[in-house]
Design an enzyme around this catalytic site. Structure first.
Site, PDB file in Angstrom:
ATOM      1  N   GLY A 276     -23.162  56.563  21.702  1.00  0.00           N
ATOM      2  CA  GLY A 276     -22.035  55.918  21.039  1.00  0.00           C
ATOM      3  C   GLY A 276     -20.987  56.936  20.625  1.00  0.00           C
TER       4      GLY A 276
ATOM      5  N   GLY B 289     -32.021  54.344   9.651  1.00  0.00           N
ATOM      6  CA  GLY B 289     -30.885  54.885   8.907  1.00  0.00           C
ATOM      7  C   GLY B 289     -30.927  54.675   7.413  1.00  0.00           C
TER       8      GLY B 289
ATOM      9  CE  LYS C   6     -18.806  54.522   8.724  1.00  0.00           C
ATOM     10  NZ  LYS C   6     -20.082  55.253   8.819  1.00  0.00           N
TER      11      LYS C   6
ATOM     12  CG  PHE D 243     -27.589  49.912   2.148  1.00  0.00           C
ATOM     13  CD1 PHE D 243     -28.936  49.952   1.843  1.00  0.00           C
ATOM     14  CD2 PHE D 243     -26.767  50.947   1.713  1.00  0.00           C
ATOM     15  CE1 PHE D 243     -29.459  51.001   1.097  1.00  0.00           C
ATOM     16  CE2 PHE D 243     -27.290  52.001   0.967  1.00  0.00           C
ATOM     17  CZ  PHE D 243     -28.638  52.028   0.657  1.00  0.00           C
ATOM     18  CB  SER D 244     -22.570  49.619   0.282  1.00  0.00           C
ATOM     19  OG  SER D 244     -22.663  50.570   1.312  1.00  0.00           O
TER      20      SER D 244
END
Length: 242
Positions: free
Chosen positions: A123, A225, A63, A15-16
């Protein structure tokens, strides 16, 4: 030309890259955006030598793994324990930030109702940490749900009618249901959902996941999202340029 990019693994779908490439084109900015698709985080050592890179976004599964490679953390990122934005300083120093919590908070607010006091976070990866931080700020209590729970977490087998009725907000932070495996979904008892529930899926591809469809069948509000991604991306741009 300034270079920005996305750090992750198996990120051809990015997406980015699409978002920022369009932004740079539409706003006539002399910048480029690329994917840094790394098999291991160790490969980052070579990439960060490039003086043309001014910033990175970070996605699954790095992350948390990226933190030891950074010179410092913004206080919020430090509290969350996960980074999704890296700023490359003029002095060559790398600072980690987290804009996920902002994107999630602002996209969730319009969906909330007075009955939502508790949330289930499905999660326990890096994204779930930012979600937990955001829920704390919104004064919504939460429990993590894991396939391999520790003593503080629930297992999927623990989720029964009473828990579903008590926890009106359910957030999928797992990759289950992402394209191309769109039939997958977290295993929860959807039949106990009601119109007072909100199901939020961090996945944006497909636009409506099986998790969301099953929630909608029982009257729940649903959200993917995408709005969160847009908001966190714009926050990333602010961080890189502050």
């Amino acid at each position: 030309m300034n270079t920005y990019g996305l750090l992750g693994r198996d990120i051809g779908y990015s997406f980015s890259r699409n978002y920022f490439s369009n932004k740079f084109k539409n706003e006539n900015l002399d910048c480029s955006y690329q994917n840094f698709d790394l098999k291991t985080i160790e490969e980052l050592k070579t990439i960060i030598q490039d003086k043309g890179i001014k910033g990175m976004n970070v996605t699954i599964p790095y992350k948390e793994e990226v933190i030891p490679f950074l010179d410092s953390l913004d206080p919020t990122a430090e509290e969350i324990g996960a980074v999704n934005v890296i700023k490359f300083g003029k002095d060559g120093k790398l600072t980690g930030y987290n804009s996920d919590h902002y994107g999630f908070t602002e996209s969730l607010k319009p969906l909330l109702n007075k009955k939502i006091k508790k949330a289930l976070i499905l999660g326990t990866g890096g994204a779930s940490k930012a979600i937990a931080f955001a829920l704390n700020k919104l004064n919504i209590k939460y429990n993590f749900v894991s396939r391999n729970p520790d003593f503080k977490e629930l297992s999927y087998n623990d989720i029964d009618e009473d828990i579903i009725r008590d926890f009106k907000l359910i957030i999928n932070c797992t990759p289950l249901g992402t394209h191309p495996n769109t039939e997958n979904h977290p295993n929860i008892p959807f039949e106990y959902l009601s119109e007072h529930h909100v199901l939020y899926d961090l996945i944006y591809n497909p636009e409506e996941t099986t998790f969301m469809k099953k929630g909608k069948e029982h009257g729940a509000k649903t959200c993917n999202g995408l709005r969160m991604l847009v908001l966190q991306a714009e926050k990333s741009w602010d961080i890189w340029n502050q």
